[in-house]
Design a protein around this motif. Structure first.
Motif, PDB file in Angstrom:
ATOM      1  N   GLN A   1       0.881  -1.234   0.070  1.00 38.28           N
ATOM      2  CA  GLN A   1       0.041   0.071   0.010  1.00 38.28           C
ATOM      3  C   GLN A   1       0.940   1.241   0.041  1.00 38.28           C
ATOM      4  O   GLN A   1       2.029   1.215   0.635  1.00 38.28           O
ATOM      5  CB  GLN A   1      -0.948   0.162   1.349  1.00 38.28           C
ATOM      6  N   ILE A   2       0.414   2.271  -0.571  1.00 36.70           N
ATOM      7  CA  ILE A   2       1.199   3.392  -0.625  1.00 36.70           C
ATOM      8  C   ILE A   2       0.040   4.599  -0.793  1.00 36.70           C
ATOM      9  O   ILE A   2      -0.884   4.516  -1.658  1.00 36.70           O
ATOM     10  CB  ILE A   2       2.098   3.755  -1.688  1.00 36.70           C
ATOM     11  N   ASP A   3       0.259   5.969   0.212  1.00 35.48           N
ATOM     12  CA  ASP A   3      -0.698   6.828   0.090  1.00 35.48           C
ATOM     13  C   ASP A   3      -0.093   7.974  -0.930  1.00 35.48           C
ATOM     14  O   ASP A   3       0.710   8.170  -1.234  1.00 35.48           O
ATOM     15  CB  ASP A   3      -1.362   7.050   1.435  1.00 35.48           C
TER      16      ASP A   3
ATOM     17  N   GLY B   1       3.399   9.308   0.351  1.00 35.62           N
ATOM     18  CA  GLY B   1       4.289   8.308   0.199  1.00 35.62           C
ATOM     19  C   GLY B   1       4.438   7.617   1.400  1.00 35.62           C
ATOM     20  O   GLY B   1       5.357   6.884   1.493  1.00 35.62           O
ATOM     21  N   ASN B   2       3.785   7.481   2.282  1.00 34.11           N
ATOM     22  CA  ASN B   2       3.639   6.405   3.349  1.00 34.11           C
ATOM     23  C   ASN B   2       3.454   5.125   2.560  1.00 34.11           C
ATOM     24  O   ASN B   2       2.522   4.879   1.911  1.00 34.11           O
ATOM     25  CB  ASN B   2       2.451   6.772   4.466  1.00 34.11           C
ATOM     26  N   ALA B   3       4.089   4.092   3.143  1.00 32.45           N
ATOM     27  CA  ALA B   3       4.197   2.696   2.267  1.00 32.45           C
ATOM     28  C   ALA B   3       4.061   1.660   3.580  1.00 32.45           C
ATOM     29  O   ALA B   3       4.669   1.707   4.610  1.00 32.45           O
ATOM     30  CB  ALA B   3       5.366   2.774   1.528  1.00 32.45           C
ATOM     31  N   ASN B   4       3.294   0.708   3.169  1.00 32.07           N
ATOM     32  CA  ASN B   4       2.942  -0.418   4.159  1.00 32.07           C
ATOM     33  C   ASN B   4       3.538  -1.848   3.292  1.00 32.07           C
ATOM     34  O   ASN B   4       3.057  -2.020   2.330  1.00 32.07           O
ATOM     35  CB  ASN B   4       1.342  -0.430   4.244  1.00 32.07           C
ATOM     36  N   ILE B   5       4.406  -2.404   3.932  1.00 37.16           N
ATOM     37  CA  ILE B   5       4.965  -3.784   3.686  1.00 37.16           C
ATOM     38  C   ILE B   5       4.782  -4.638   4.674  1.00 37.16           C
ATOM     39  O   ILE B   5       5.274  -5.814   4.615  1.00 37.16           O
ATOM     40  CB  ILE B   5       6.440  -3.750   2.992  1.00 37.16           C
ATOM     41  N   SER B   6       4.037  -4.475   5.750  1.00 37.09           N
ATOM     42  CA  SER B   6       3.997  -5.291   6.800  1.00 37.09           C
ATOM     43  C   SER B   6       2.966  -5.938   7.203  1.00 37.09           C
ATOM     44  O   SER B   6       2.786  -7.124   7.261  1.00 37.09           O
ATOM     45  CB  SER B   6       4.025  -4.230   8.106  1.00 37.09           C
ATOM     46  N   ALA B   7       1.579  -5.505   6.992  1.00 38.98           N
ATOM     47  CA  ALA B   7       0.401  -6.213   7.322  1.00 38.98           C
ATOM     48  C   ALA B   7      -0.825  -5.430   6.686  1.00 38.98           C
ATOM     49  O   ALA B   7      -0.878  -4.166   6.883  1.00 38.98           O
ATOM     50  CB  ALA B   7       0.095  -6.352   8.771  1.00 38.98           C
ATOM     51  N   ILE B   8      -1.981  -6.123   6.350  1.00 43.60           N
ATOM     52  CA  ILE B   8      -3.145  -5.607   5.610  1.00 43.60           C
ATOM     53  C   ILE B   8      -4.018  -5.649   6.781  1.00 43.60           C
ATOM     54  O   ILE B   8      -4.520  -6.760   7.580  1.00 43.60           O
ATOM     55  CB  ILE B   8      -3.659  -6.194   4.673  1.00 43.60           C
TER      56      ILE B   8
ATOM     57  N   SER C   1      -3.491  -0.419  -8.650  1.00 45.14           N
ATOM     58  CA  SER C   1      -5.128  -0.540  -8.368  1.00 45.14           C
ATOM     59  C   SER C   1      -5.055   0.281  -7.087  1.00 45.14           C
ATOM     60  O   SER C   1      -4.395   0.788  -6.369  1.00 45.14           O
ATOM     61  CB  SER C   1      -5.441  -1.764  -8.182  1.00 45.14           C
ATOM     62  N   PRO C   2      -6.347   0.528  -6.925  1.00 45.05           N
ATOM     63  CA  PRO C   2      -7.071   1.292  -5.589  1.00 45.05           C
ATOM     64  C   PRO C   2      -6.519   0.614  -4.277  1.00 45.05           C
ATOM     65  O   PRO C   2      -6.772   1.112  -3.355  1.00 45.05           O
ATOM     66  CB  PRO C   2      -8.433   1.724  -5.742  1.00 45.05           C
ATOM     67  N   ARG C   3      -6.374  -0.875  -4.476  1.00 44.51           N
ATOM     68  CA  ARG C   3      -5.963  -1.642  -3.247  1.00 44.51           C
ATOM     69  C   ARG C   3      -4.469  -1.167  -2.918  1.00 44.51           C
ATOM     70  O   ARG C   3      -4.065  -1.256  -1.693  1.00 44.51           O
ATOM     71  CB  ARG C   3      -6.109  -3.097  -3.637  1.00 44.51           C
ATOM     72  N   VAL C   4      -3.570  -0.839  -4.073  1.00 45.32           N
ATOM     73  CA  VAL C   4      -2.176  -0.348  -3.585  1.00 45.32           C
ATOM     74  C   VAL C   4      -2.128   1.186  -3.418  1.00 45.32           C
ATOM     75  O   VAL C   4      -1.523   1.536  -2.395  1.00 45.32           O
ATOM     76  CB  VAL C   4      -1.307  -0.825  -4.549  1.00 45.32           C
ATOM     77  N   PHE C   5      -2.810   2.002  -4.190  1.00 45.63           N
ATOM     78  CA  PHE C   5      -2.699   3.508  -4.343  1.00 45.63           C
ATOM     79  C   PHE C   5      -3.930   3.768  -3.232  1.00 45.63           C
ATOM     80  O   PHE C   5      -5.058   4.002  -3.656  1.00 45.63           O
ATOM     81  CB  PHE C   5      -2.545   3.961  -5.457  1.00 45.63           C
ATOM     82  N   VAL C   6      -3.598   3.823  -1.813  1.00 43.40           N
ATOM     83  CA  VAL C   6      -4.931   3.739  -0.852  1.00 43.40           C
ATOM     84  C   VAL C   6      -5.006   5.507  -0.288  1.00 43.40           C
ATOM     85  O   VAL C   6      -3.870   6.073  -0.329  1.00 43.40           O
ATOM     86  CB  VAL C   6      -4.727   2.812   0.006  1.00 43.40           C
TER      87      VAL C   6
ATOM     88  N   LYS D   1      -5.309   5.980   2.991  1.00 41.95           N
ATOM     89  CA  LYS D   1      -4.473   5.712   4.047  1.00 41.95           C
ATOM     90  C   LYS D   1      -4.087   4.327   4.270  1.00 41.95           C
ATOM     91  O   LYS D   1      -4.725   3.418   4.248  1.00 41.95           O
ATOM     92  CB  LYS D   1      -5.325   6.178   5.280  1.00 41.95           C
ATOM     93  N   VAL D   2      -2.770   4.278   4.590  1.00 37.35           N
ATOM     94  CA  VAL D   2      -2.281   2.742   4.598  1.00 37.35           C
ATOM     95  C   VAL D   2      -2.566   2.324   6.167  1.00 37.35           C
ATOM     96  O   VAL D   2      -2.909   3.104   6.979  1.00 37.35           O
ATOM     97  CB  VAL D   2      -0.469   3.047   4.406  1.00 37.35           C
ATOM     98  N   ASP D   3      -2.540   0.918   5.938  1.00 34.54           N
ATOM     99  CA  ASP D   3      -2.996   0.408   7.124  1.00 34.54           C
ATOM    100  C   ASP D   3      -1.915   0.384   8.414  1.00 34.54           C
ATOM    101  O   ASP D   3      -2.114   0.422   9.664  1.00 34.54           O
ATOM    102  CB  ASP D   3      -3.341  -1.270   7.051  1.00 34.54           C
ATOM    103  N   LEU D   4      -0.841   0.561   8.006  1.00 30.79           N
ATOM    104  CA  LEU D   4       0.401   0.584   8.901  1.00 30.79           C
ATOM    105  C   LEU D   4       1.678   1.278   8.029  1.00 30.79           C
ATOM    106  O   LEU D   4       1.985   0.820   6.958  1.00 30.79           O
ATOM    107  CB  LEU D   4       1.070  -0.964   9.406  1.00 30.79           C
ATOM    108  N   ILE D   5       2.045   2.284   8.683  1.00 28.73           N
ATOM    109  CA  ILE D   5       3.335   2.789   7.910  1.00 28.73           C
ATOM    110  C   ILE D   5       4.716   2.292   8.350  1.00 28.73           C
ATOM    111  O   ILE D   5       5.296   2.113   9.540  1.00 28.73           O
ATOM    112  CB  ILE D   5       3.438   4.398   8.792  1.00 28.73           C
ATOM    113  N   ALA D   6       5.148   1.761   7.136  1.00 26.41           N
ATOM    114  CA  ALA D   6       6.486   1.054   7.276  1.00 26.41           C
ATOM    115  C   ALA D   6       7.332   2.052   6.930  1.00 26.41           C
ATOM    116  O   ALA D   6       8.328   2.338   7.433  1.00 26.41           O
ATOM    117  CB  ALA D   6       6.564  -0.325   6.678  1.00 26.41           C
ATOM    118  N   GLY D   7       7.164   2.380   5.410  1.00 27.74           N
ATOM    119  CA  GLY D   7       8.023   3.441   4.960  1.00 27.74           C
ATOM    120  C   GLY D   7       7.513   4.699   5.147  1.00 27.74           C
ATOM    121  O   GLY D   7       6.134   4.981   5.126  1.00 27.74           O
ATOM    122  N   VAL D   8       8.410   5.694   5.577  1.00 26.95           N
ATOM    123  CA  VAL D   8       8.012   7.085   6.114  1.00 26.95           C
ATOM    124  C   VAL D   8       7.553   7.826   5.006  1.00 26.95           C
ATOM    125  O   VAL D   8       8.228   8.068   4.350  1.00 26.95           O
ATOM    126  CB  VAL D   8       8.892   7.508   6.940  1.00 26.95           C
ATOM    127  N   GLY D   9       6.228   8.412   5.005  1.00 26.62           N
ATOM    128  CA  GLY D   9       6.086   9.651   3.981  1.00 26.62           C
ATOM    129  C   GLY D   9       6.353  11.082   4.292  1.00 26.62           C
ATOM    130  O   GLY D   9       6.696  11.131   5.522  1.00 26.62           O
TER     131      GLY D   9
END
Length: 262
Positions: free
Chosen positions: A108-110, A113-120, A153-158, A160-168
């Protein structure tokens, strides 16, 4: 359609993310980013440091193999002479110094630029467990960071990310100078288009669209409002030399189509 395809346009867009980097460690994650970094180093960024995927920085370029066995086939080019040794513990020093540009793949990314690679889902009880935050927080506040998204897709470009792993940009601003001092979010490349961030609002900005893609298609596939100029150009076309390197030298097996089907 031009004399190249969508996957090759994505390679060019990812390679362009590393333009101007000079002598730093390039850390691509994913097939197309790996092809792109090898292409950039072989053409317009000859000082990039590229590893063999293990613990050595090497010269030259070699194919993205379809299997571990194919790189060992007689006559298949292999990584060139070793320039230096780079064990994992040394990478941490490179990160701390800021001498690195990583291209990661977010789930996920918003817009900021906050990015989530951790959990949905809810972190306490996620609907899908992913990689975990891993090195994303340190990467994003220490050195250049870009992102590659093979399925826009809108599932990736969201929104608000569910968890911030990469800092925006917005999260870094809240954290203060310790986060913003060395932060350099550079580029997002998807299978549809290329993006950066508007300097004023720090929201994601549409830079170019790949062949066969319209601005409306990009907007429809994005879950937040993009910054869009009056005219959006097409992604830069590859040169004849670049197409030769991609098709004949770096990816003769067509591994790029695993991420962006032809």
């Amino acid at each position: 359609m031009p004399g190249y395809d969508r996957a090759e346009a994505c390679v060019i867009a990812c390679a362009e993310a590393f333009r101007g980097d000079g002598e730093i460690l390039a850390s691509p994650i994913g097939l197309i980013p790996v092809i792109a970094v090898r292409l950039a180093r072989q053409t317009f960024e000859p000082l990039l440091l590229v590893t063999d995927g293990e613990a050595c920085v090497v010269e030259g370029t070699w194919p993205v193999a379809t299997s571990s066995a194919s790189i060992q086939a007689p006559g298949t080019p292999v990584p060139g002479p070793v320039e230096s040794w780079l064990p994992y513990r040394a990478v941490l020093d490179v990160v701390r110094r800021g001498d690195r540009h990583v291209m990661m793949t977010p789930s996920q990314i918003d817009a900021f630029g906050n990015a989530n690679i951790s959990a949905i889902g809810n972190h306490a009880k996620p609907t899908a467990q992913l990689l975990g935050a891993r090195g994303a927080p340190g990467n994003t506040v220490s050195h250049s960071t870009s992102y590659w998204v093979p399925r826009h897709s809108p599932r990736v470009f969201v929104p608000k990310v569910d968890l911030i792993a990469g800092v925006g940009w917005d999260s870094a601003a809240k954290a203060g100078p310790a986060a913003t001092r060395y932060m350099r979010l550079r580029r997002v490349v998807s299978n549809l288009a290329s993006f950066d961030w508007d300097p004023g609002s720090r929201r994601m900005r549409l830079l170019s669209v790949h062949p066969g893609v319209t601005v409306d298609e990009v907007v429809a596939a994005t879950g937040f409002d993009l910054v869009i100029g009056d005219e959006v150009p097409a992604t830069r076309a590859p040169t004849a030399e670049e197409l030769h390197l991609v098709r004949e030298v770096i990816d003769p097996y067509g591994a790029r189509y695993r991420e962006v089907p032809g």
